[in-house]
Structures are given as C-alpha cells and as structure tokens.
Design a protein around this motif. Structure first.
Motif, PDB file in Angstrom:
ATOM      1  N   LEU A   1      22.398  51.150  71.609  1.00 34.17           N
ATOM      2  CA  LEU A   1      21.934  49.809  71.250  1.00 34.17           C
ATOM      3  C   LEU A   1      22.455  49.385  69.893  1.00 34.17           C
ATOM      4  N   ALA A   2      22.568  50.341  68.967  1.00 36.34           N
ATOM      5  CA  ALA A   2      23.097  50.014  67.636  1.00 36.34           C
ATOM      6  C   ALA A   2      24.539  49.540  67.730  1.00 36.34           C
ATOM      7  N   ASN A   3      25.249  49.989  68.767  1.00 32.60           N
ATOM      8  CA  ASN A   3      26.661  49.629  68.914  1.00 32.60           C
ATOM      9  C   ASN A   3      26.889  48.570  69.984  1.00 32.60           C
ATOM     10  N   VAL A   4      25.870  47.763  70.226  1.00 29.49           N
ATOM     11  CA  VAL A   4      25.999  46.779  71.305  1.00 29.49           C
ATOM     12  C   VAL A   4      27.059  45.727  70.981  1.00 29.49           C
ATOM     13  N   ASN A   5      27.361  45.531  69.699  1.00 26.64           N
ATOM     14  CA  ASN A   5      28.389  44.556  69.313  1.00 26.64           C
ATOM     15  C   ASN A   5      29.624  45.219  68.731  1.00 26.64           C
ATOM     16  N   THR A   6      29.803  46.517  68.925  1.00 26.05           N
ATOM     17  CA  THR A   6      30.977  47.208  68.398  1.00 26.05           C
ATOM     18  C   THR A   6      32.098  47.105  69.420  1.00 26.05           C
ATOM     19  N   SER A   7      33.197  46.459  69.051  1.00 22.48           N
ATOM     20  CA  SER A   7      34.242  46.288  70.060  1.00 22.48           C
ATOM     21  C   SER A   7      34.871  47.640  70.379  1.00 22.48           C
TER      22      SER A   7
ATOM     23  N   ARG B   1      39.802  52.635  71.566  1.00 24.06           N
ATOM     24  CA  ARG B   1      39.883  51.506  72.495  1.00 24.06           C
ATOM     25  C   ARG B   1      39.710  50.196  71.730  1.00 24.06           C
ATOM     26  N   ALA B   2      39.340  50.276  70.463  1.00 25.34           N
ATOM     27  CA  ALA B   2      39.092  49.069  69.687  1.00 25.34           C
ATOM     28  C   ALA B   2      40.424  48.458  69.281  1.00 25.34           C
ATOM     29  N   GLY B   3      40.601  47.166  69.571  1.00 31.44           N
ATOM     30  CA  GLY B   3      41.922  46.565  69.360  1.00 31.44           C
ATOM     31  C   GLY B   3      41.954  45.480  68.311  1.00 31.44           C
ATOM     32  N   ALA B   4      41.013  45.504  67.338  1.00 31.38           N
ATOM     33  CA  ALA B   4      41.022  44.476  66.299  1.00 31.38           C
ATOM     34  C   ALA B   4      41.940  44.939  65.168  1.00 31.38           C
ATOM     35  N   PHE B   5      43.237  44.739  65.329  1.00 31.64           N
ATOM     36  CA  PHE B   5      44.186  45.218  64.317  1.00 31.64           C
ATOM     37  C   PHE B   5      44.419  44.152  63.260  1.00 31.64           C
ATOM     38  N   LYS B   6      44.936  44.613  62.107  1.00 31.70           N
ATOM     39  CA  LYS B   6      45.224  43.724  60.983  1.00 31.70           C
ATOM     40  C   LYS B   6      46.605  44.100  60.469  1.00 31.70           C
ATOM     41  N   LEU B   7      47.052  43.387  59.435  1.00 33.14           N
ATOM     42  CA  LEU B   7      48.288  43.767  58.756  1.00 33.14           C
ATOM     43  C   LEU B   7      47.920  44.298  57.374  1.00 33.14           C
ATOM     44  N   ASP B   8      48.629  45.321  56.913  1.00 38.44           N
ATOM     45  CA  ASP B   8      48.399  45.750  55.529  1.00 38.44           C
ATOM     46  C   ASP B   8      49.476  45.155  54.628  1.00 38.44           C
ATOM     47  N   SER B   9      49.471  45.505  53.333  1.00 34.76           N
ATOM     48  CA  SER B   9      50.377  44.852  52.384  1.00 34.76           C
ATOM     49  C   SER B   9      51.847  45.171  52.675  1.00 34.76           C
ATOM     50  N   TYR B  10      52.100  46.263  53.432  1.00 34.57           N
ATOM     51  CA  TYR B  10      53.495  46.586  53.796  1.00 34.57           C
ATOM     52  C   TYR B  10      53.915  45.888  55.088  1.00 34.57           C
ATOM     53  N   GLY B  11      52.997  45.125  55.682  1.00 34.22           N
ATOM     54  CA  GLY B  11      53.329  44.459  56.939  1.00 34.22           C
ATOM     55  C   GLY B  11      53.103  45.333  58.149  1.00 34.22           C
ATOM     56  N   ARG B  12      52.483  46.520  57.945  1.00 36.45           N
ATOM     57  CA  ARG B  12      52.245  47.407  59.088  1.00 36.45           C
ATOM     58  C   ARG B  12      51.006  46.956  59.861  1.00 36.45           C
TER      59      ARG B  12
END
Lengths: 252, 259
Positions: free
Chosen positions: B26-32, B113-124
């Motif tokens: 239940l604590a992770n009900v909104n964890t993608s 399985r979580a796919g919320a990726f970002k870019l870091d300062s090197y563009g990775r």
C-alpha cells in the motif's frame, strides 16, 4: 475414592486436545491449500453395553460402572474444497474437484493441493519450498514466455504442449496423512493413487484454506464451556469427598 | 501448558508478517514500476500421537489416528510480476515496457521496471537516482527532440538539423524466474541463483516486451484487493488471539480446581 472424578478429567482432557487441534486449524486460516483437521472421540461405556446384554441389573453389577470415560479417537482431515481466489498469476493453479498435485521430495513423491507454484533458476516448475512439481513425464522444465494450463492439466508453453500435470486421486478417504508444509503422503506404501478423473485445473487461481472461522469460533466456545463444566463436576465430587472425610465421622 | 498457546502464537506471527507485506504494497501504490508482493504460508510439522493404519486388535486397524499440527509459518514473500497499468505522461524520457523485460540502469548489476529516466549534466540517460543505463546512452547538448522507438532505438533531432540521428539502443533484460529476484529498494532488483542468469536482448524480439515512450508503468498494487487482504489478515490475527484467550481461561479454570 469416587472414580467419577476420572471420568470428568477424561472429558476435560479431550476438550483440551480439541482446542489444540482447533488452534492449528485457526493458525492456518490463510495457508493456501490447507485442509482442516476434525477431531473425533470414543467413549468407554462398558456398563452401558451390559444394559443391552444382560438387562438393567447388570449395570449395577458391573465393576466398570464408574469408568464412563471419553478418549480421543483420532483426527480426520476434512478434504472438502476451499474457495478459489483469482490471482491472475499464470503459475498459480487450483484444483477444482478431487485430486492432488504430485511433488518430488527427498522422501519420495508427496501430494499437495497448494498450487502457487514458481520457477527455479533452471526453469523447473517448483513449489514455494523449491520441490519440483511432477508431470506425467517427470519434472517439468519450462523455457518460453507464455505458459498456459488447460482444465485437463495439459501444460503448454508458447502454444506447444509440453506435458500434463500429474494429478492423482486416492480412492478411499483417510488414506492420506499430513506431513507438514501442506504436503500429504499415503498412510502406507501399499496405497497408490490413480489418475484423477473428475478434476479441473484452474490456472490463475489459488485454493484458499478450507478452515471455517465461524464454525471454529462456535466450537471454541462450546469446548471452553464444556471444559468449565467438567471443572465444576470435579469440584463437586471433591466437595462430596471432603464432606465424607471431614463431616460424616465427626463426633460433636 | 497447553500447546494451543504456541500454535496460535505462530498464527499471530504469520499474520503480522502478512500485514507487513500488505502495508509495504500500500505504501508503494503510487510507485511507478513497483510490483506487489504476497506472503505465502505453510503448515508446520505434524506430531503423530497415534499412527493411522496400525493394528488395534486382531484383524482390525486404526482408521484415522491422531495427528496434531504445530501451527503455521511463512514460507515466501513472492513478487507478483503482473503488468501494471500505463499512465500517459508525454515525458520524452518516460518509458514503459509492454511485456517482459527490465531496464538495466545500474551497469548490469541491478534491474528495474521503473522507466522515469532523466538526463544528467553529461547528457547521459539516468534514473532519478543518477544511475546510467547499460549500455550508456548520451544525448548531445543541442538536442531539441528525443524519440525512442518500440525496439529501444534512441534517436535525437539536433538544433538546425532536419533528420534525426541514432545515438544508441536501450537493451532489456529478462529472467527465467523473475519471482526469484531480490528487491533492493529504489525500484531495483538484483539477480540471484533463484532467478537464473540475466538474458539480455532487444525490445520486441525473443519474447521481450516493447518500449512505449511517453508512458510510465504504474504500480500493480490494487488498493481494493489489498484492503480485502488486510481485513482477512486482521481477522485471522484476531481469531488466533481468541484461541490464546480460550487456552488462558482453561488454564485458569484448571488452576481453580484446587481450593
């Protein structure tokens, strides 16, 4: 001494045993595939049998008149089906009807109704304990994506039939005993199971424990009050004996 | 003392674990990308007080015997890798896997399985925790648009250009027995001897799922189901406590026989 005190004690002890059996059922109320144990008793009524044999006089002649005792006779596993719960997991299987899954253990083949299977690192179908589940052709190795099981127990992977689950039924009731871990074994080696006929495999379901909480609560109240009554009887007999010893022979 | 005390206590302990598992779900009900767990129980060993099948007198035998169970115990907490629902986000670097497979955000060490990726300062391309993908994929700084194909091909449109250029391919990993993976938090899983070795491949091939850009896979926890499980666990806990109370009262009565 009044031997009736032992009769009351035997009754209290039986109720104590009933509570122990009952609490094991209650502790497994959420165990998948668990089957409830029922207790049964027998009575020693030698005097009573004489009533039918030699007429009422015999009852009073019998030396065993005070030996009306009750003893624990046995536990019988109630194999009635538990409710099926939908999980959607393709490796969860429930048996709808009579029969058992066969699993391979170090002590030979054992049987279970607990069908929440998983895969091990080599891809074999195993129980949560890691025991291989047997098909008609031995252990079942699954390599593929889409696992499906039809109601007959045929296991297919990606549309190709792989094996059929070995589902076994035992003709007589009471021919199995529990060994823990939700596993059953035949009471002796001469009993062999047959291929189960009237059984359907339900994929994506698990069979819940068949423990009936309401019935057990009622039984718990009944046995507690029964136990209480026996204690009252013991105390009454004790006070009668006390009177006999301390009061009857008293000289004023 | 009555064995009931310990038997029922084992039931109460099992239900405590059950509630622990449910509350984590239940604590992770909104964890993608979160996958719910299920606690699984087994009965303990049986004490055979009177064996069935032994001869009771000449020619007869005991039909049932007396077997006394010793309670219950947890045997596994199993991850249920059912697909979660998809949420449309429009994020360029939000990805969901439709079907089997895991991202490899921590250099072939951990899987997710979580796919919320970002870019870091090197563009990775990195996870919110800064772990970059394996193989590492970098995006040039003058990128105006990132597009990710269903097979994991990452293409970028750079400023002043009209045609997109490919910068890398996202690889997926799968396991023979995903339920055997070890959860280490942060939406990451480690391979274990139970899960089998990681099988790496391309999205959309050999049974791997496809990648959907602009979507996130939501948690597969279903609140109603967990609430029902919680009610069942609480009532099971309660009824086991009643067995202890009964045993306690019986012992009290026994103690009161002698005045």
């Amino acid at each position: 001494m009044n031997e009736a005190i032992y009769s009351a004690t035997s009754g209290a002890l039986v109720n104590q045993m009933r509570l122990e059996i009952l609490s094991n059922n209650l502790s497994n109320i959420n165990t998948v595939g668990f089957k409830e144990d029922r207790s049964s008793f027998k009575s020693y009524l030698p005097g009573f049998q004489d009533v039918f044999g030699g007429g009422p006089k015999e009852v009073f002649k019998s030396k065993d008149i005070t030996n009306f005792q009750v003893a624990f006779e046995g536990t019988k596993t109630d194999l009635s089906p538990g409710e099926l719960k939908y999980t959607g997991n393709s490796l969860d299987m429930a048996l709808d009807g009579k029969g058992f899954f066969s699993v391979k253990t170090t002590d030979g083949i054992q049987y279970t109704r607990k069908g929440d299977f998983t895969l091990n690192d080599e891809g074999f179908l195993v129980t949560q304990e890691g025991l291989p589940v047997l098909g008609e052709g031995g252990k079942i190795k699954i390599s593929g994506q889409e696992i499906s099981v039809d109601s007959e127990g045929n296991l297919s992977v990606d549309g190709t039939r792989l094996d059929a689950l070995k589902i076994v039924d035992f003709p007589k009731p009471n021919s199995l005993r529990k060994v823990g871990n939700t596993l059953f074994v035949p009471v002796n080696h001469t009993i062999t199971g047959n291929r189960a006929k009237d059984v359907k495999v339900q994929e994506g379901f698990i069979e819940l424990s068949n423990v009936n909480a309401i019935r057990l609560m009622t039984e718990m109240i009944e046995l507690l009050r029964g136990y209480e009554s026996y204690q009252k009887v013991i105390r009454s007999i004790d006070s009668v004996t006390s009177t006999a010893i301390n009061e009857v022979g008293k000289v004023e | 003392m009555l064995r009931t005390l310990w038997i029922a206590a084992s039931g109460m302990q099992a239900q405590t674990l059950n509630i622990d598992v449910i509350s984590n779900n239940l604590a992770n009900v909104n964890t993608s990308g979160f996958k719910r767990s299920r606690a699984d129980f087994q009965d303990l060993l049986y004490e055979t007080i009177r064996p069935a099948g032994v001869a009771s007198s000449a020619g007869t035998q005991v039909p049932t015997g007396i077997q006394l169970g010793e309670g219950t115990r947890p045997v596994a907490t199993q991850k249920i890798f059912l697909q979660g629902d998809y949420q449309h986000t429009d994020g360029d670097l939000d990805m969901a896997i439709e079907g089997d497979g895991f991202f490899q955000p921590n250099g072939e060490v951990a899987y997710s399985r979580a796919g919320a990726f970002k870019l870091d300062s090197y563009g990775r391309i990195v996870t919110p925790d800064g772990f970059f993908m394996e193989p590492e994929i970098s995006v040039p700084s003058d990128t105006t648009k990132i597009s990710i194909g269903t097979d994991g091909t990452v293409s970028v449109l750079r400023a002043g250009e009209t045609e997109a250029s490919e910068v890398g391919t996202i690889q997926l990993t799968k396991f023979t027995n995903p339920a055997g993976l070890k959860s280490i938090g942060r939406n990451l899983y480690l391979s274990t001897s139970a899960s089998g070795d990681a099988i790496t491949g391309t999205a959309g091939e050999d049974g791997f799922g496809t990648i959907a850009q602009g979507y996130l896979e939501m948690s597969n926890v279903k609140v109603v189901e967990e609430m029902v499980n919680m009610i069942v666990a609480q009532r099971a806990y309660e009824i086991n406590s009643k067995a202890i109370q009964t045993a306690d009262q019986m012992l009290q009565m026994a103690n009161n026989i002698k005045r």
